[in-house]
Every structure is written in C-alpha cells, then in structure tokens.
Design an enzyme around this catalytic site. Structure first.
Site, PDB file in Angstrom:
ATOM      1  CG  ASP A 248     -17.199 -43.261   6.861  1.00 34.37           C
ATOM      2  OD1 ASP A 248     -16.829 -42.796   7.935  1.00 34.37           O
ATOM      3  OD2 ASP A 248     -18.516 -43.660   6.836  1.00 34.37           O
TER       4      ASP A 248
ATOM      5  CE1 TYR B 205     -22.152 -52.426  -2.795  1.00 36.55           C
ATOM      6  CE2 TYR B 205     -24.453 -52.802  -3.101  1.00 36.55           C
ATOM      7  CZ  TYR B 205     -23.195 -52.356  -3.570  1.00 36.55           C
ATOM      8  OH  TYR B 205     -23.140 -51.437  -4.556  1.00 36.55           O
TER       9      TYR B 205
ATOM     10  CE  LYS C  34     -25.781 -48.332  -3.445  1.00 26.03           C
ATOM     11  NZ  LYS C  34     -25.598 -49.851  -2.747  1.00 26.03           N
TER      12      LYS C  34
HETATM   13  C1  F6R Z   1     -25.563 -45.459   3.843  1.00 17.99           C
HETATM   14  C2  F6R Z   1     -25.069 -45.337   5.375  1.00 17.99           C
HETATM   15  C3  F6R Z   1     -26.256 -45.235   6.380  1.00 17.99           C
HETATM   16  C4  F6R Z   1     -26.560 -46.498   7.346  1.00 17.99           C
HETATM   17  C5  F6R Z   1     -27.666 -46.336   8.204  1.00 17.99           C
HETATM   18  C6  F6R Z   1     -27.577 -47.432   9.190  1.00 17.99           C
HETATM   19  O1  F6R Z   1     -24.447 -45.812   3.273  1.00 17.99           O
HETATM   20  O2  F6R Z   1     -24.091 -45.301   5.823  1.00 17.99           O
HETATM   21  O3  F6R Z   1     -27.273 -44.714   5.628  1.00 17.99           O
HETATM   22  O4  F6R Z   1     -26.559 -47.462   6.421  1.00 17.99           O
HETATM   23  O5  F6R Z   1     -27.368 -45.059   9.094  1.00 17.99           O
HETATM   24  O6  F6R Z   1     -26.398 -47.438   9.625  1.00 17.99           O
HETATM   25  P1  F6R Z   1     -26.089 -48.957  10.563  1.00 17.99           P
HETATM   26  O7  F6R Z   1     -26.436 -50.329  10.177  1.00 17.99           O
HETATM   27  O8  F6R Z   1     -24.502 -48.707  10.898  1.00 17.99           O
HETATM   28  O9  F6R Z   1     -26.836 -48.843  11.873  1.00 17.99           O
HETATM   29 MG    MG Z   2     -20.356 -43.881   6.401  1.00 17.35          MG
HETATM   30 MG    MG Z   3     -19.791 -41.872   3.158  1.00 21.84          MG
END
Ligand code: F6R
Ligand code: MG
Ligand code: MG
Length: 365
Positions: free
Chosen positions: A11, A230, A233
């Site tokens: 990513d 963490y 994922k």
């Molecule tokens: C899961 C993922 C998304 C983010 C969510 C909140 O792996 O990438 O579900 O966890 O969009 O993102 P933040 O904390 O960056 O605002």
């Molecule tokens: Mg991502």
């Molecule tokens: Mg991803």
C-alpha cells in the site's frame, strides 16, 4: 528453462481513504519497473486490489534476489512520491523501514516468490487480498490440497493422490522463521490443528509429493512483527501453479465460494467474509468487506500472457451476493463477541487504553 516468479504487494497510498491507488501512482510504479527493469527482469504485470499495488515479475535470478527486490522497492517509493504530491491517504504506508536493506522480505511489502523449471505449458494463479491477513488462505488451501470432499481430484488423479508437503510458519515467532513440515494425507489432523488458527499459523508453501515440484508460495509477512506494533492488516499475496500434478485451476478457486470469515475489515479489528472480487476492485462497505482477487496467467520462457480475471464470471456474482449477506449478518451485531477480534489482534489501542483506565475502578467483592 528455470524461471522465478516474484509477486510483491504494498500500500503506497490511496484515494479517498483506503479505497484504491490513483492512476498516476500506478503509472509511476510502472515507469520504474519498465525503465529500471530492463536487462534485469524478463516480464511484468501490474495490478491492484483495494489499496494495494501488486507487482508480478518474471526473471531468472532466483528468489530473494537483491537487485529484483530493490527494483520493486524503488517502484513503490516512486509511487509513494506521487501519493504525497496528490495528497493520497497513507502515502508509503507499507514501506515501514526507511532504507532498503537488500531484501524486501521483512520490510513491509508482502512477498511471494517461487523458482521452478518451466513445464512445456505453465499455468499459474496470483491471488491478492486486501483488508485481511495471510492466514486467510489457510482454509482454501487445505480444502484444495487435502480434502477429497471438496476436491475429488485428489482421488481422481494418481499424481495428486500422492499427497502434498505443507510448510507452515508460526508467524507469532519473531526471532526467526519457525516452520514445520507436514504431509497429507498422513498428517491431516495435525495440519487442521494448526491451520484453524489463521492469526498464528500460515501456509508458507506446498510441494507435490509426486515429483517434489512447488505449487504454492504464500507471503507470511506479519506487519506487527516488523513495526513492533500493529500498523495494518497484512493484505497477503499468493502464487499457485496449477494442473497436472497439482490441483486444477478450478479446484483451487472453488473453496473461495465459501466466503469464510476472516480477520481484518474495518480498522483491521473486525471479522468479515472474504469476498472474491474482480481484479482492480476497490473496498467500500465498512472499509471492506475483506476482498481477494485472482489473476490467471500462462508463461513461456518467462514471457507472460495477458492476465485473465478468474473471478470475473457470472458464477462469482452469486458468490459476491452471498458474501454481502454474510457481511451484513455479522455487522448487525456491531462490537459484540465474534464480530470483533480479541484484544491482542486489535489494530488500534483505544480499547486497551480504556481497559487500563478502568483498572483502578474495579473492586473485588
Ligand atoms: C484497515 C484499514 C482501514 C483503516 C480505517 C481508519 O486495514 O486500513 O479500515 O483502519 O479507515 O483509518 P485511519 O486510522 O488511518 O483514519
Ligand atoms: Mg491501507
Ligand atoms: Mg491494503
């Protein structure tokens, strides 16, 4: 001819949240691969699944080749630079270590590689999943390679009937690669005992017991072990050679119709069904559901055919509806019980902070 397939996925930033990479980002990655890859690699294919860019390379330099890995690292860095200029979200998210250290494995991007003597006709599949973890492939692999109830090819084909050698990694162990080898059908119950725990035990590779050839290579990257906490994922990538001594393409695809519940989904902290989607799909509902796409290729002397989208068929439209229903069903119960991951697998610290804060208010009667 002996060739190597290198599939790497990361990513580097995405539009509108964690939805998908931009066209400019993909163009920057492709430009780096085609310019710097000249004379180094034989062929490439560039795709994405959700917010992750997947680079597939063919070459004759073997696995863990420093120059090949550096090429992909540089390509993701070029994508990250574009992501920054475009204000994409999570620019360079999976490039966890600042400097390239000779091998992309353990740095953040998910890597699946295999080297083999090309068969006269060489079909293979590349699976790429988003919003889930490497253990998401455990069940489909068990069913395709070890369970004659799901795959009667295991009793129809004498070569497949010799069984398979599974190499399974304990991805909780961070001092080194802690692996175990188990053979089917003899060790089926031991294999099931490990593979039920998708968060800890992950199929790393599968070899034919008929001729020793490699069929499966799956990434076993655990971002938690790399970053010390963490950070998302692990969005796994997997290569599977099919047909002849290996399960047929359709036998490998079939278990994905289950849309089994996996870890990931919103904030990497929930449980959701794994939905087989068309290539270059984005994520949407509740940052998910967890998705997997599959591209089929043939290769000759390292030259790839065009990619064929294995989940772009009317049958999988019905499967996608089933996955949507399963996603709805588990989301209905919100934070309760099985809908969310256990405390050690949550991707965010809010819940443990709250529990810590409540600690002093508990009384023992
Ligand atoms: C899961 C993922 C998304 C983010 C969510 C909140 O792996 O990438 O579900 O966890 O969009 O993102 P933040 O904390 O960056 O605002
Ligand atoms: Mg991502
Ligand atoms: Mg991803």
């Amino acid at each position: 001819m002996k060739i190597t397939l290198t599939a790497i996925k990361a990513d580097a930033g995405s539009i509108g949240g964690h939805i998908c990479p931009s066209e400019q980002l993909l163009a920057a990655v492709e430009d780096t691969i085609s310019r710097q890859g000249r004379g180094l690699i034989i062929d490439y294919s560039l795709n994405y699944t959700g917010d992750d860019v997947a680079i597939l390379l063919t070459h004759d330099r073997g696995i863990d080749n420093e120059r090949v890995h550096r090429l992909t690292w540089d390509a993701f860095l070029a994508g990250t630079e574009v992501a920054k200029t475009q204000g994409l979200y999570g620019a360079g998210q999976d490039l966890l270590k600042d400097a390239f250290s000779g091998n992309t494995r353990g740095l953040g991007p998910a890597v699946a590689e295999m080297e083999f003597e090309e068969r006269p006709n060489e079909p293979f599949l590349m699976f790429t999943a988003d919003k889930t973890e490497p253990g998401a492939y455990n069940l489909p692999l068990f069913l395709a390679f070890a369970d004659p109830m799901h795959n009667a090819g295991l009793i129809l084909s004498p070569a497949a009937g010799k069984g398979y050698l599974f190499t399974v990694m304990d991805v909780d162990y961070s001092e080194g690669d802690r692996v175990i080898e188990l053979v089917t059908p003899e060790n089926m119950y031991d294999l099931a005992t490990l593979l039920r725990d998708n968060g800890r035990f992950v199929v790393e590779s599968i070899h034919s017991r008929h001729d020793g050839g490699i069929s499966v290579s799956c990434c076993t990257t655990r971002l938690r072990n790399i970053a010390g906490k963490y950070v998302g994922k692990d969005d796994p990538i997997m290569l599977v050679r099919t047909q002849k001594n290996f399960p047929a393409t359709g036998e490998v695809l079939a278990p994905f119709e289950i849309c089994h519940y996996v870890s990931g989904f919103m904030r990497g902290s929930h449980v959701g069904p794994l939905m087989p989607v068309k290539a270059r799909s984005s994520v949407s509902f509740f940052d998910g559901p967890p998705i997997v796409s599959c591209l089929a290729f043939s290769v000759r002397n390292g030259i790839l055919t065009e990619a064929v989208d294995a989940f772009d068929h009317p049958y999988w439209d019905w499967v996608r509806e089933k996955a949507a229903q399963k996603a709805h069903d588990i989301r209905e119960q919100g934070f309760s019980g099985a809908a969310m991951l256990g405390i050690h697998d949550l991707e965010y610290v809010g819940i443990s902070h709250r529990l810590d804060a409540l600690e002093d208010d508990f009384i023992v009667r």
